[in-house]
Design a protein around this motif. Structure first.
Motif, short mmCIF file in Angstrom:
data_model
loop_
_atom_site.label_atom_id
_atom_site.label_comp_id
_atom_site.label_asym_id
_atom_site.label_seq_id
_atom_site.Cartn_x
_atom_site.Cartn_y
_atom_site.Cartn_z
N GLU A 48 -72.06 -10.55 48.41
CA GLU A 48 -72.62 -10.41 49.76
C GLU A 48 -71.96 -11.46 50.65
N ALA A 49 -71.33 -11.02 51.72
CA ALA A 49 -70.58 -11.93 52.59
C ALA A 49 -71.45 -12.57 53.67
N GLU A 50 -72.63 -12.02 53.92
CA GLU A 50 -73.50 -12.52 54.98
C GLU A 50 -74.64 -13.35 54.38
N PRO A 51 -75.27 -14.22 55.19
CA PRO A 51 -76.41 -15.01 54.70
C PRO A 51 -77.55 -14.12 54.23
N PHE A 52 -78.24 -14.56 53.18
CA PHE A 52 -79.39 -13.79 52.67
C PHE A 52 -80.35 -14.70 51.92
N ARG A 53 -81.57 -14.23 51.79
CA ARG A 53 -82.57 -14.84 50.92
C ARG A 53 -83.47 -13.73 50.42
N LEU A 77 -92.18 -15.54 44.51
CA LEU A 77 -91.08 -16.49 44.35
C LEU A 77 -90.23 -16.44 45.62
N ILE A 78 -90.08 -17.60 46.27
CA ILE A 78 -89.21 -17.72 47.44
C ILE A 78 -87.82 -18.06 46.94
N GLY A 79 -86.87 -17.15 47.10
CA GLY A 79 -85.53 -17.33 46.55
C GLY A 79 -84.70 -18.34 47.32
N GLN A 80 -83.50 -18.56 46.81
CA GLN A 80 -82.58 -19.50 47.43
C GLN A 80 -81.93 -18.89 48.66
N GLN A 81 -81.88 -19.65 49.73
CA GLN A 81 -81.19 -19.20 50.94
C GLN A 81 -79.70 -19.45 50.76
N ARG A 82 -78.91 -18.38 50.79
CA ARG A 82 -77.47 -18.46 50.54
C ARG A 82 -76.68 -18.09 51.79
N LYS A 83 -75.57 -18.77 52.01
CA LYS A 83 -74.68 -18.40 53.10
C LYS A 83 -73.89 -17.14 52.75
N SER A 84 -73.67 -16.94 51.47
CA SER A 84 -73.00 -15.78 50.91
C SER A 84 -73.13 -15.93 49.39
N GLY A 85 -72.67 -14.92 48.64
CA GLY A 85 -72.72 -15.08 47.19
C GLY A 85 -72.99 -13.79 46.47
N ASP A 86 -73.17 -13.91 45.16
CA ASP A 86 -73.38 -12.76 44.30
C ASP A 86 -74.85 -12.36 44.32
N ALA A 139 -76.38 -9.70 43.05
CA ALA A 139 -76.92 -9.18 41.79
C ALA A 139 -77.26 -10.31 40.82
N VAL A 140 -76.39 -11.30 40.70
CA VAL A 140 -76.66 -12.43 39.80
C VAL A 140 -77.86 -13.22 40.31
N GLN A 141 -77.92 -13.44 41.61
CA GLN A 141 -79.04 -14.17 42.20
C GLN A 141 -80.35 -13.43 41.93
N PHE A 142 -80.32 -12.12 42.06
CA PHE A 142 -81.52 -11.30 41.82
C PHE A 142 -81.99 -11.44 40.38
N ARG A 143 -81.07 -11.35 39.42
CA ARG A 143 -81.47 -11.44 38.01
C ARG A 143 -82.07 -12.80 37.68
N LEU A 144 -81.47 -13.87 38.19
CA LEU A 144 -81.99 -15.21 37.93
C LEU A 144 -83.38 -15.38 38.52
N GLU A 145 -83.55 -14.91 39.75
CA GLU A 145 -84.83 -15.12 40.41
C GLU A 145 -85.92 -14.22 39.84
N GLN A 146 -85.56 -13.02 39.39
CA GLN A 146 -86.54 -12.17 38.72
C GLN A 146 -86.99 -12.80 37.40
N GLU A 185 -72.28 -29.01 49.10
CA GLU A 185 -71.38 -27.90 49.46
C GLU A 185 -70.99 -27.08 48.23
N GLN A 186 -70.72 -27.75 47.11
CA GLN A 186 -70.28 -27.06 45.90
C GLN A 186 -71.40 -26.23 45.26
N THR A 187 -72.60 -26.79 45.22
CA THR A 187 -73.70 -26.16 44.48
C THR A 187 -74.66 -25.38 45.36
#
Length: 277
Positions: free
Chosen positions: A80-85, A156-165, A167-174, A255-257
């Motif tokens: 996902e190229a756009e910000p999401f949570r 569960l309030i997920g991580q606010q991401r500027k961009s990222g994977d 599907a992986v974020q969904f599996r971890l948070e679920q 920035e890295q993490t």
């Protein structure tokens, strides 16, 4: 369990994903994520009640938008190229009408263009895109939902991401949601810290994502900063660094993490992962 159900329902049970988008099957999901569908015509009311106790009923949808989001979430990777949570909701058993009413409330509460995705009869995920609801407002909303619908749940309030994977974020948070206690509204970092200690598989995935890519200097900084109780001056002294040089390292770590190591929750999460890596 699936083997026993297959023996009971025989050819009327299918694990073919194609059945999930049809109205001829009632679809269920086991705790390990495995899904199966059973033809509606052969299910009795008693069997439906028993199955609801054994597995989560998956909500099928004909909405193109909902189907598209589900496919993305269920892929191995989905950038996902756009910000999401993501905000994840899980309630005690809900009937179909209550579930529909709850979806409408979620859509009216979250900002446009957030997507409300029903995963099962009791589980929902909201994907926020541009504006993010405050934690205080989520607490109030969750309390009101439990009172109005007379049902217990957790969020569960997920991580606010500027961009990222996505599907992986969904599996971890679920996975983190499953370990969150009932009646709680939990933030991403405390939930994943708990999960790190409970799940070997997820622990390794988190290490590979947050710790493995870091160079020795960054790992050394995490260790020293946490041992100094997040005291910048003391950490700089221990590492024989100028205070500004340490500030640069901390900024780079964030920035890295995408984890703010200056916060207690962020430092606890990264330090825990570092210790078990």
């Amino acid at each position: 369990m699936l083997q026993q159900l297959t023996g009971l329902f025989k050819d009327h049970l299918s694990t073919d994903p194609a059945v999930y988008s049809t109205d001829k099957y009632t679809v269920y999901q086991l705790t390990d994520g495995l899904r199966f569908g059973i033809e509606n015509t052969i299910l009795t009311a008693r069997e439906v009640d028993l199955l609801d106790l054994l597995a989560e009923r998956v909500v099928t949808s004909t909405s193109d938008d909902t189907v598209s989001w589900r496919r993305r979430l269920e892929q191995t990777h989905s950038e996902e190229a756009e910000p999401f949570r993501m905000v994840h909701f899980l309630f005690e058993q809900l009937d179909a009408r209550t579930g529909e009413d709850l979806q409408q409330l979620l859509r009216s509460f979250f900002h446009t263009p957030s997507a409300v995705i029903p995963l099962t009869a009791n589980r929902f995920v909201v994907i926020e895109r541009e504006e993010f609801v405050s934690e205080n407002d989520l607490h109030d909303f969750f309390t009101a939902l439990q009172s109005d619908f007379l049902t217990d749940g957790k969020v569960l309030i997920g991580q606010q991401r500027k961009s990222g994977d996505l599907a992986v974020q969904f599996r971890l948070e679920q996975a983190a949601l499953r370990e969150t206690p009932l009646l709680h509204i939990e933030r991403f970092l405390p939930a994943l810290t708990r999960l790190t200690l409970l799940s070997t598989d997820v622990r390794q995935e988190l290490i590979e994502r947050f710790i493995t890519p870091l160079e020795y200097e960054s790992r050394e900084t995490i260790d020293a900063f946490c041992r100094a109780n997040l005291n910048v001056s003391l950490t700089a002294k221990h590492l024989f660094l100028h205070r500004n040089s340490l500030q640069y390292r901390l900024d780079r770590l964030t920035e890295q993490t995408e984890i703010d190591i200056r916060s207690f929750e962020g430092a606890s999460f990264l330090y825990t992962l570092l210790r078990v890596a």
